[in-house]
Design an enzyme around this catalytic site. Structure first.
Site, PDB file in Angstrom:
ATOM      1  N   LYS A   1       0.872  -1.180   0.000  1.00  0.00           N
ATOM      2  CA  LYS A   1       0.000   0.000   0.000  1.00  0.00           C
ATOM      3  C   LYS A   1       0.903   1.221   0.000  1.00  0.00           C
ATOM      4  O   LYS A   1       1.640   1.444   0.970  1.00  0.00           O
ATOM      5  CB  LYS A   1      -0.889  -0.028   1.253  1.00  0.00           C
ATOM      6  CG  LYS A   1      -1.809   1.158   1.434  1.00  0.00           C
ATOM      7  CD  LYS A   1      -2.658   0.919   2.680  1.00  0.00           C
ATOM      8  CE  LYS A   1      -3.472   2.121   3.072  1.00  0.00           C
ATOM      9  NZ  LYS A   1      -4.465   2.453   2.051  1.00  0.00           N
TER      10      LYS A   1
ATOM     11  N   THR B   1      -2.374   6.883   0.219  1.00  0.00           N
ATOM     12  CA  THR B   1      -3.601   6.980   1.002  1.00  0.00           C
ATOM     13  C   THR B   1      -4.369   8.190   0.502  1.00  0.00           C
ATOM     14  O   THR B   1      -3.765   9.196   0.102  1.00  0.00           O
ATOM     15  CB  THR B   1      -3.318   7.062   2.513  1.00  0.00           C
ATOM     16  OG1 THR B   1      -4.552   7.035   3.233  1.00  0.00           O
ATOM     17  CG2 THR B   1      -2.522   8.296   2.887  1.00  0.00           C
TER      18      THR B   1
ATOM     19  N   GLU C   1      -3.389   1.038  -3.575  1.00  0.00           N
ATOM     20  CA  GLU C   1      -4.023   0.794  -2.260  1.00  0.00           C
ATOM     21  C   GLU C   1      -4.137  -0.701  -1.962  1.00  0.00           C
ATOM     22  O   GLU C   1      -4.681  -1.091  -0.936  1.00  0.00           O
ATOM     23  CB  GLU C   1      -5.432   1.399  -2.240  1.00  0.00           C
ATOM     24  CG  GLU C   1      -5.465   2.910  -2.231  1.00  0.00           C
ATOM     25  CD  GLU C   1      -5.620   3.456  -0.814  1.00  0.00           C
ATOM     26  OE1 GLU C   1      -5.380   2.714   0.153  1.00  0.00           O
ATOM     27  OE2 GLU C   1      -5.997   4.640  -0.703  1.00  0.00           O
TER      28      GLU C   1
HETATM   29  C1  LIG Z   1      -9.150   9.047  10.670  1.00  0.00           C
HETATM   30  C2  LIG Z   1      -9.056   8.564   9.253  1.00  0.00           C
HETATM   31  O1  LIG Z   1      -9.690   9.055   8.351  1.00  0.00           O
HETATM   32  N1  LIG Z   1      -8.217   7.548   9.040  1.00  0.00           N
HETATM   33  C3  LIG Z   1      -7.964   6.873   7.871  1.00  0.00           C
HETATM   34  C4  LIG Z   1      -8.389   7.294   6.625  1.00  0.00           C
HETATM   35  C5  LIG Z   1      -8.061   6.516   5.546  1.00  0.00           C
HETATM   36  N2  LIG Z   1      -7.364   5.383   5.729  1.00  0.00           N
HETATM   37  C6  LIG Z   1      -7.035   4.522   4.608  1.00  0.00           C
HETATM   38  C7  LIG Z   1      -8.204   3.789   4.059  1.00  0.00           C
HETATM   39  C8  LIG Z   1      -7.814   3.595   2.614  1.00  0.00           C
HETATM   40  O2  LIG Z   1      -6.931   2.527   2.445  1.00  0.00           O
HETATM   41  C9  LIG Z   1      -7.029   4.813   2.334  1.00  0.00           C
HETATM   42  C10 LIG Z   1      -7.818   5.827   1.610  1.00  0.00           C
HETATM   43  O3  LIG Z   1      -8.562   6.609   2.437  1.00  0.00           O
HETATM   44  O4  LIG Z   1      -6.521   5.294   3.562  1.00  0.00           O
HETATM   45  C11 LIG Z   1      -6.956   4.996   6.952  1.00  0.00           C
HETATM   46  O5  LIG Z   1      -6.298   3.937   7.108  1.00  0.00           O
HETATM   47  N3  LIG Z   1      -7.256   5.749   8.013  1.00  0.00           N
END
Ligand SMILES: CC(=O)Nc1ccn([C@H]2C[C@H](O)[C@@H](CO)O2)c(=O)n1
Length: 101
Positions: free
Chosen positions: A19, A22, A72
């Site tokens: 990954k 994000t 991702e």
């Molecule tokens: C608090 C918060 O929003 N935390 C997050 C947001 C996104 N992710 C991850 C989920 C997906 O794989 C990507 C894209 O958003 O990022 C996360 O782990 N924690």
């Protein structure tokens, strides 16, 4: 050092280098290329690695594609489902690209 959190279910993929991006809302994307960032789990704030941000790029939800999904380690439908659950209705996202350091 700045900090970013990830849901714990993504920890293994990040540590394995599967990954490498994000997608975040603007308030969670205050990074620039070259930032070295401490990474911890959202649920319990346990530290698990450091990353270097290699780029931050705006991306519209409707423009997400298979390349984003591969970065991702998901399929595109899975990625859109995850984003829709975390950020319901949000159209403007920011792609944070990173590498493990
Ligand atoms: C608090 C918060 O929003 N935390 C997050 C947001 C996104 N992710 C991850 C989920 C997906 O794989 C990507 C894209 O958003 O990022 C996360 O782990 N924690």
């Amino acid at each position: 050092m700045k900090n970013i959190t990830f849901y714990r279910r993504f920890e293994t993929d990040i540590l394995a280098g599967r990954k490498t991006i994000t997608l975040r809302e603007a308030s969670d994307a205050d990074f620039v290329a070259g930032d070295q960032v401490r990474v911890s789990r959202y649920e319990d704030d346990v530290y698990f690695c450091n990353i270097e941000v290699t780029g931050v790029t705006p991306v519209q939800f409707d423009d997400l594609n298979d390349t984003h999904a591969v970065q991702e380690n998901m399929t595109l439908p899975e990625l859109k489902q995850v984003i829709s659950e975390i950020y319901p209705g949000l159209k403007e996202l920011f792609m944070i690209e990173f590498r493990l350091i």
